[in-house]
Design an enzyme around this catalytic site. Sequence first.
Site, mmCIF file in Angstrom:
data_model
loop_
_atom_site.group_PDB
_atom_site.id
_atom_site.type_symbol
_atom_site.label_atom_id
_atom_site.label_comp_id
_atom_site.label_asym_id
_atom_site.label_seq_id
_atom_site.Cartn_x
_atom_site.Cartn_y
_atom_site.Cartn_z
ATOM 1 C CE LYS A 42 2.550 8.775 -18.866
ATOM 2 N NZ LYS A 42 3.612 8.572 -16.873
ATOM 3 N N GLY A 43 -3.157 11.071 -19.306
ATOM 4 C CA GLY A 43 -4.809 11.090 -19.704
ATOM 5 C C GLY A 43 -6.025 11.041 -20.868
ATOM 6 C CG ASP A 99 -7.284 13.627 -18.743
ATOM 7 O OD1 ASP A 99 -6.958 14.993 -19.340
ATOM 8 O OD2 ASP A 99 -6.535 12.766 -18.264
ATOM 9 C CG ASP A 102 -9.690 19.760 -11.725
ATOM 10 O OD1 ASP A 102 -10.450 19.850 -11.517
ATOM 11 O OD2 ASP A 102 -8.613 19.080 -11.272
ATOM 12 C CE LYS A 130 -12.776 16.674 -12.043
ATOM 13 N NZ LYS A 130 -11.920 16.406 -10.785
ATOM 14 C CG ASP A 158 -3.271 9.135 -13.079
ATOM 15 O OD1 ASP A 158 -3.391 10.121 -13.450
ATOM 16 O OD2 ASP A 158 -2.403 9.520 -12.786
ATOM 17 N NE ARG A 164 -1.885 7.325 -16.885
ATOM 18 C CZ ARG A 164 -2.175 8.610 -16.415
ATOM 19 N NH1 ARG A 164 -3.143 8.730 -17.046
ATOM 20 N NH2 ARG A 164 -0.741 8.804 -16.709
HETATM 21 P P1 IMP Z 1 -5.789 21.660 -14.932
HETATM 22 O O1 IMP Z 1 -4.867 21.927 -15.249
HETATM 23 O O2 IMP Z 1 -6.735 21.602 -13.864
HETATM 24 O O3 IMP Z 1 -7.435 21.438 -15.622
HETATM 25 O O4 IMP Z 1 -5.611 19.976 -14.815
HETATM 26 C C1 IMP Z 1 -6.158 18.972 -15.586
HETATM 27 C C2 IMP Z 1 -5.158 17.775 -15.707
HETATM 28 O O5 IMP Z 1 -5.335 17.358 -14.264
HETATM 29 C C3 IMP Z 1 -5.853 16.170 -16.643
HETATM 30 O O6 IMP Z 1 -5.403 16.770 -17.318
HETATM 31 C C4 IMP Z 1 -5.884 15.463 -15.394
HETATM 32 O O7 IMP Z 1 -4.743 14.902 -15.553
HETATM 33 C C5 IMP Z 1 -5.938 16.086 -14.090
HETATM 34 N N1 IMP Z 1 -6.981 15.923 -13.946
HETATM 35 C C6 IMP Z 1 -7.754 16.253 -12.912
HETATM 36 N N2 IMP Z 1 -9.295 16.355 -12.717
HETATM 37 C C7 IMP Z 1 -8.926 14.820 -12.204
HETATM 38 C C8 IMP Z 1 -9.798 13.769 -11.939
HETATM 39 O O8 IMP Z 1 -11.140 13.254 -11.450
HETATM 40 N N3 IMP Z 1 -9.428 12.960 -11.894
HETATM 41 C C9 IMP Z 1 -7.704 12.495 -12.448
HETATM 42 N N4 IMP Z 1 -7.091 13.507 -12.792
HETATM 43 C C10 IMP Z 1 -7.901 14.300 -13.056
HETATM 44 MG MG MG Z 2 -4.190 14.798 -18.795
#
Ligand code: IMP
Ligand code: MG
Length: 182
Positions: A42-43, A99, A102, A130, A158, A164
């Site tokens: 949803k982000g 969004d 990470d 990040k 969120d 959000r």
């Molecule tokens: P990844 O697979 O670890 O890159 O995850 C990405 C997802 O984790 C994003 O689409 C967000 O939904 C969630 N996420 C990662 N970091 C944050 C943050 O700082 N705040 C909120 N959601 C986050």
């Molecule tokens: Mg997301």
Amino acid sequence: MARNVKHVLIGREEIAGMVRSVGARINADYAGREVMLVCVLKGACVFLSDLMRVLDVPVAIDFMSVSSYGSGTSTTGTVRILRDLDADIAGKHVIVVEDIVDTGLTLRYLKEMLSTRRPASIAVCAAFDKPARRKVHVEVEYVGMTIPDEFIVGYGLDFGGKYRNLPDVCVLSDDDGQGGTK
Ligand code: IMP
Ligand code: MG
């Protein structure tokens, strides 16, 4: 432990400027082509709705929903599709709108999975990045802003399903672990 908004990290005007500049790059790169924006729910819904309105190339949108977090508080590496696209993306110029990047696990999986559907091209546009937390390499063609290793909320992002709707990107107090829902 309850978490509250500690401070604004990125204000709404700065976010609007980020959207305009990333949109200008996409307009230039995709001139003369149609794009299919794939919003990762949803982000990314807030970013999508701002981004699509600064694009002047023809745009179609579709949505998918994935879960990369297990029941715990950190990324498990398992990505599940909770809702798939309506559209067939074969032959389309796809831009996945996220969004935040990470660990990179979600986007790496999505990019590989969507590539098997034979799009004409596939790129990723993430509002925030990040890089300090990256676990796997993934090419992110369009990054709005690189941010420090802080858990952020607002502008679609969120914590536990909340925050959000905040128009600014904020950092939460009481750092008792990271978690979130898509
Ligand atoms: P990844 O697979 O670890 O890159 O995850 C990405 C997802 O984790 C994003 O689409 C967000 O939904 C969630 N996420 C990662 N970091 C944050 C943050 O700082 N705040 C909120 N959601 C986050
Ligand atoms: Mg997301």
